[in-house]
Motif scaffolding. Structure first.
Motif, short mmCIF file in Angstrom:
data_model
loop_
_atom_site.label_atom_id
_atom_site.label_comp_id
_atom_site.label_asym_id
_atom_site.label_seq_id
_atom_site.Cartn_x
_atom_site.Cartn_y
_atom_site.Cartn_z
N VAL A 131 0.88 -1.18 0.00
CA VAL A 131 0.00 0.00 0.00
C VAL A 131 0.91 1.22 0.00
N PHE A 132 0.97 1.91 -1.11
CA PHE A 132 1.86 3.06 -1.24
C PHE A 132 1.23 4.28 -0.60
N ARG A 133 1.96 4.94 0.27
CA ARG A 133 1.48 6.15 0.97
C ARG A 133 2.05 7.36 0.23
N ASP A 134 1.18 8.06 -0.43
CA ASP A 134 1.58 9.13 -1.35
C ASP A 134 1.41 10.49 -0.68
N ILE A 135 2.54 11.20 -0.51
CA ILE A 135 2.52 12.49 0.20
C ILE A 135 2.29 13.68 -0.73
N THR A 136 2.14 13.44 -2.04
CA THR A 136 2.06 14.59 -2.95
C THR A 136 0.88 15.51 -2.67
N PRO A 137 -0.27 15.02 -2.11
CA PRO A 137 -1.33 15.98 -1.76
C PRO A 137 -0.88 17.02 -0.73
N ILE A 138 0.01 16.64 0.17
CA ILE A 138 0.55 17.62 1.13
C ILE A 138 1.41 18.65 0.39
N LEU A 139 2.26 18.16 -0.50
CA LEU A 139 3.21 19.05 -1.20
C LEU A 139 2.48 20.04 -2.09
N GLN A 140 1.35 19.60 -2.65
CA GLN A 140 0.59 20.45 -3.59
C GLN A 140 -0.05 21.65 -2.92
N ASP A 141 -0.20 21.58 -1.59
CA ASP A 141 -0.89 22.63 -0.85
C ASP A 141 0.15 23.41 -0.04
N GLY A 142 0.31 24.68 -0.37
CA GLY A 142 1.37 25.48 0.25
C GLY A 142 1.29 25.54 1.77
N ASP A 143 0.06 25.69 2.29
CA ASP A 143 -0.10 25.78 3.75
C ASP A 143 0.25 24.46 4.43
N LEU A 144 -0.18 23.35 3.80
CA LEU A 144 0.10 22.03 4.40
C LEU A 144 1.59 21.70 4.34
N TYR A 145 2.20 21.98 3.20
CA TYR A 145 3.64 21.70 3.03
C TYR A 145 4.44 22.51 4.05
N ARG A 146 4.06 23.76 4.22
CA ARG A 146 4.76 24.61 5.19
C ARG A 146 4.53 24.10 6.61
N ALA A 147 3.28 23.66 6.91
CA ALA A 147 2.97 23.17 8.26
C ALA A 147 3.74 21.87 8.56
N ALA A 148 3.80 20.97 7.59
CA ALA A 148 4.54 19.71 7.79
C ALA A 148 6.03 20.01 7.96
N THR A 149 6.54 20.91 7.15
CA THR A 149 7.94 21.34 7.26
C THR A 149 8.21 21.90 8.65
N HIS A 150 7.28 22.75 9.12
CA HIS A 150 7.47 23.40 10.42
C HIS A 150 7.51 22.37 11.56
N GLU A 151 6.63 21.36 11.50
CA GLU A 151 6.63 20.31 12.54
C GLU A 151 7.99 19.62 12.61
N LEU A 152 8.53 19.27 11.44
CA LEU A 152 9.82 18.58 11.41
C LEU A 152 10.95 19.52 11.84
N ALA A 153 10.82 20.81 11.47
CA ALA A 153 11.85 21.79 11.85
C ALA A 153 11.87 21.98 13.37
N GLU A 154 10.68 22.02 13.99
CA GLU A 154 10.62 22.15 15.46
C GLU A 154 11.30 20.96 16.12
N TYR A 155 11.06 19.78 15.54
CA TYR A 155 11.70 18.57 16.08
C TYR A 155 13.23 18.68 15.94
N ALA A 156 13.70 19.04 14.73
CA ALA A 156 15.16 19.12 14.50
C ALA A 156 15.79 20.16 15.43
N LYS A 157 15.06 21.26 15.65
CA LYS A 157 15.56 22.30 16.57
C LYS A 157 15.67 21.74 17.98
N SER A 158 14.66 20.94 18.39
CA SER A 158 14.68 20.36 19.75
C SER A 158 15.85 19.38 19.92
#
Ligand code: ADE
Length: 173
Positions: A21-48
């Motif tokens: 079952v392939f999990r396709d993330i392109t719907p997140i990437l296509q949406d600027g707000d979602l892509y930025r929000a997902a990026t931000h979550e990972l960035a907060e983690y990397a900062k921590s």
């Protein structure tokens, strides 16, 4: 309120092989707000984790990791498929949920003692993560965390690398 990113991941049966079952993330990437929000979550983690540098495995790790690096003002190091990088490389091999491959990093990509966070779209069997860890450590870096949009816990990636701190936005059982 926290975003439920699973609503924006498409699940595609029998791709690329029967039984996957392939999990396709392109719907997140296509949406600027979602892509930025997902990026931000990972960035907060990397900062921590006090990351000095972000590593992203080819190819989806580039899409996920590059914006995390720029949000934090950190460098980005690509872990690439064989024979893509032009200078002297370190290489490690790995198995995937389907298939196997190798990854390479330039020998001077990580400075000794640097704290590294790996970013990628999905952790399945953790083969890519293990190979990336080997490369980072062989270059003298310290892997302080790994951040994914998606984790497949049933494939027991965490158990294979118990000393790696792992963060994911969505888990599929
Ligand atoms: N990489 C490895 N397993 C995967 C899956 N099930 N979906 C998307 N990417 C993958």
């Amino acid at each position: 309120m926290a975003i439920d990113f699973s609503k924006y991941i498409a699940s595609v049966k029998d791709f690329p092989n029967k039984g996957i079952v392939f999990r396709d993330i392109t719907p997140i990437l296509q949406d600027g707000d979602l892509y930025r929000a997902a990026t931000h979550e990972l960035a907060e983690y990397a900062k921590s984790r006090k990351a000095d540098v972000i590593v992203g495995p080819e190819a989806r790790g580039f899409i996920v990791g590059c914006p995390v690096a720029t949000e934090l003002g950190l460098g980005f190091v690509p872990a690439r498929k064989p024979h893509k990088l032009p200078r002297e490389v370190e290489r490690a091999s790995y198995d995937l949920e389907y298939g196997s491959n190798s990854l390479e990093m330039h020998k001077d990509a990580i400075k000794p003692g640097q704290r590294v966070v790996i970013c990628d779209d999905l952790m399945a069997t953790a083969g890519t993560l293990r190979a990336s860890k080997e490369l980072i450590e062989n270059l003298g870096g310290k892997l302080v965390g790994a951040a994914f949009y998606i984790e497949l816990p049933d494939l027991k990636g965490r158990e294979k690398l118990p000393d790696v701190d792992i963060y994911s936005l969505v888990q599929y059982h």
